[in-house]
Design an enzyme around this catalytic site. Structure first.
Site, PDB file in Angstrom:
ATOM      1  N   GLU A   1       0.839  -1.198   0.000  1.00 40.97           N
ATOM      2  CA  GLU A   1       0.000   0.000   0.000  1.00 40.97           C
ATOM      3  C   GLU A   1       0.877   1.252   0.000  1.00 40.97           C
ATOM      4  O   GLU A   1       1.915   1.306   0.665  1.00 40.97           O
ATOM      5  CB  GLU A   1      -0.892   0.002   1.246  1.00 40.97           C
ATOM      6  CG  GLU A   1      -1.751   1.255   1.380  1.00 40.97           C
ATOM      7  CD  GLU A   1      -2.424   1.375   2.740  1.00 40.97           C
ATOM      8  OE1 GLU A   1      -3.498   2.000   2.802  1.00 40.97           O
ATOM      9  OE2 GLU A   1      -1.869   0.859   3.739  1.00 40.97           O
TER      10      GLU A   1
ATOM     11  N   LYS B   1      -9.915   1.687  -1.446  1.00 37.30           N
ATOM     12  CA  LYS B   1      -9.935   1.384  -0.024  1.00 37.30           C
ATOM     13  C   LYS B   1     -11.269   1.845   0.552  1.00 37.30           C
ATOM     14  O   LYS B   1     -11.712   2.971   0.316  1.00 37.30           O
ATOM     15  CB  LYS B   1      -8.776   2.088   0.682  1.00 37.30           C
ATOM     16  CG  LYS B   1      -8.554   1.649   2.120  1.00 37.30           C
ATOM     17  CD  LYS B   1      -7.260   2.249   2.670  1.00 37.30           C
ATOM     18  CE  LYS B   1      -6.960   1.738   4.058  1.00 37.30           C
ATOM     19  NZ  LYS B   1      -5.665   2.261   4.573  1.00 37.30           N
TER      20      LYS B   1
ATOM     21  N   CYS C   1      -4.966  -2.850   3.505  1.00 36.74           N
ATOM     22  CA  CYS C   1      -4.534  -2.553   4.870  1.00 36.74           C
ATOM     23  C   CYS C   1      -5.675  -2.579   5.889  1.00 36.74           C
ATOM     24  O   CYS C   1      -6.120  -3.646   6.302  1.00 36.74           O
ATOM     25  CB  CYS C   1      -3.808  -1.209   4.875  1.00 36.74           C
ATOM     26  SG  CYS C   1      -2.834  -0.911   6.375  1.00 36.74           S
TER      27      CYS C   1
END
Length: 516
Positions: free
Chosen positions: A268, A343, A377
């Site tokens: 990321e 995300k 993440c």
């Protein structure tokens, strides 16, 4: 005499695949077909359409749905001889549907009582047979009800009843019809449908063999389906130009290719390395300047994926859309095609320093190594996302991450391992190491990248396929076996996907307009 308008007498009959808009009508059809039995739930029918749309049929007559049927694909040899309806359908949700299965399993046929002498059932069974030929399946298997058995159960066993129906001494509306359709009785299953009081919970397991089946024309059964993953623990260091970044990226892709990897996984926000030469002190402005490199980033990774013949999870990168900044992960397939996943959960730091907007779509991507998902993440720390991705067919979840301390790293790692166990899926985490002394909010990094499996016999000890040493510039390469994963989901020591109590709880995902 004027010509007769024949159109006003027409009532067209149409056989087609079920669509989401049909669900309400099909649920009403159930209430007209079955009494005293548990009806379909909306989420079950939605699951059928999402997982195996080709296997769901309905017949429409005069604009009204008068019949429907549902099915899935399985390897019938992997199921108990005395399996139940719930076990073969994953409690009606068919999340155990196996696209590589050898058998079509019919789980329901409904015909409106008012239309039962119009060969509606015959049309539905013909559609199933054609589907079996289309997918080159060995057979169609069904668990057939015997709804007239309750009238005779005081005088004969289910086996005796079935023999009388076969001899045409007794008529059963389901079994007699299925025999006429060419199905052969294999055995009688007890407790197949507990709420089917008319059949006293018994069912006849029946099979129709596809004489056009060609064993070698579709697939050869594999003992394993190995996929090689190269997770890149990327060193963040100051660079002077985009060309330095491109050189470092190609070095890692070359390594992945040398190992014959199917996937190369970057971390990321590793493109924030470009900020080290942008000389922009304000983080909110720096991310917008970084977003101007999106085209160069995409062009670089697309070219490398094709040239080195490896699917690349391109970490994540800041992308500006309509004035908003999104944290977006890209999949660069080795055939040159591209996909993206934004995300979904922004961390407090991402909102504070960069004003990151949040995505709102959970995507699953087809690749030449099966279906995969990408969860960036923080997203892996929300178990609902992984469950939804696996229900959509994902076998591997890739987790590009960027953490600055051990606590943050362990949150990602522990959650990735938990998701692998909860969902009987492989997970892979790839993070950044090193430091960027000239970049605000990206100055230090902590990572130990790894590849994780479910925890059961046949998988890696401790559920760790492979892991890097912490905080060094390196890669980890490991093989994951998708065939072993498929078998574990059906026959493992524990079967989290199949043993869920859907009667008590479920996950609902709201479809919201996608802005990125």
């Amino acid at each position: 005499m004027s010509e007769t308008d024949m159109s006003k007498y027409e009532k067209k009959i149409v056989l087609r695949n079920i669509q989401m808009k049909d669900i309400d009508e099909i649920m009403k059809l159930w209430s007209r077909c079955f009494f005293g039995m548990e009806p379909w739930k909306r989420e079950q029918l939605e699951s059928h359409i999402k997982i195996f749309p080709e296997g769901q049929f309905c017949v429409e007559y005069g604009g009204k749905i008068v019949g429907s049927c549902s099915s899935l694909m399985v390897n019938i040899d992997e199921y108990d001889d005395q399996h139940t309806w719930n076990s073969i359908t994953d409690n009606g949700y068919i999340t155990n549907h196996d696209p590589q299965g050898f058998n079509l399993y019919g789980i329901e046929v409904m015909v409106d009582p008012e239309y039962r002498r119009m060969k509606i059932g015959h049309r539905l069974y013909d559609a199933r047979k054609e589907l079996a030929r289309q997918f080159n399946l060995q057979s169609i298997v069904i668990g057939g009800r015997i709804p007239n058995y309750h009238k005779y159960k005081a005088d004969m066993t289910p086996r005796e009843y079935v023999k009388e129906v076969e001899k045409h001494s007794i008529y059963d509306p389901v079994l007699s019809f299925q025999l006429l359709e060419g199905f052969i009785i294999k055995r009688i299953n007890t407790k197949y449908l507990p709420d089917d009081m008319a059949s006293d919970s018994f069912a006849t397991l029946m099979e129709w063999n596809n004489i056009d089946y060609l064993p070698k024309s579709r697939r050869v059964y594999q003992a394993s389906f190995s996929v090689r993953i190269c997770a890149i623990q990327y060193m963040m260091k100051k660079i002077e130009a985009f060309s330095d970044f491109a050189r470092q990226i190609e070095y890692y892709v070359d390594i992945a290719s040398d190992f014959d990897s199917d996937f190369a996984v970057f971390p990321e926000l590793f493109t924030t390395q470009l900020m080290s030469f942008l000389e922009e002190k304000r983080p909110d402005r720096a991310v917008r300047r970084l977003a101007t490199y999106t085209d160069q980033y995409i062009e670089l990774f697309t070219e490398l994926a094709v040239r080195y013949n490896v699917n690349i999870i391109g970490g994540s990168h800041f992308v500006e859309v309509n004035g908003d900044i999104f944290n977006v992960a890209y999949l660069f397939r080795r055939d040159g095609t591209i996909e993206k996943q934004a995300k979904i959960h922004a961390t407090p730091n991402e909102r504070k320093w960069w004003g990151i907007a949040e995505g709102n779509e959970i995507r699953v991507f087809d690749t030449d190594c099966g279906k995969i998902a990408i969860q960036i993440c923080y997203d892996i720390e929300f178990p609902e996302l992984a469950r939804i991705a696996v229900d959509k067919g994902a076998n591997i979840i890739f987790v590009p991450f960027c953490t600055d301390d051990r606590q943050g790293y362990l949150r990602v790692r522990y959650c990735a391992q938990a998701r692998a166990i909860e969902n009987q899926v492989y997970t892979c985490i790839a993070g950044t190491v090193g430091n960027l002394t000239h970049v605000e909010n990206m100055d230090i990094q902590y990572a130990q990248s790894g590849i994780f499996s479910p925890s059961d016999f046949g998988f890696a000890r401790d559920g760790i396929v492979g892991e890097c040493d912490a905080n060094v510039d390196t890669v980890v390469v490991g093989d994951v076996d998708l065939e072993k994963l498929r078998r574990s989901r059906n026959t493992g020591s524990v079967r989290q996907l199949r043993d869920r109590r859907r009667d008590l709880y479920r996950i609902e995902f709201k479809n919201i307009k996608v802005d990125y």
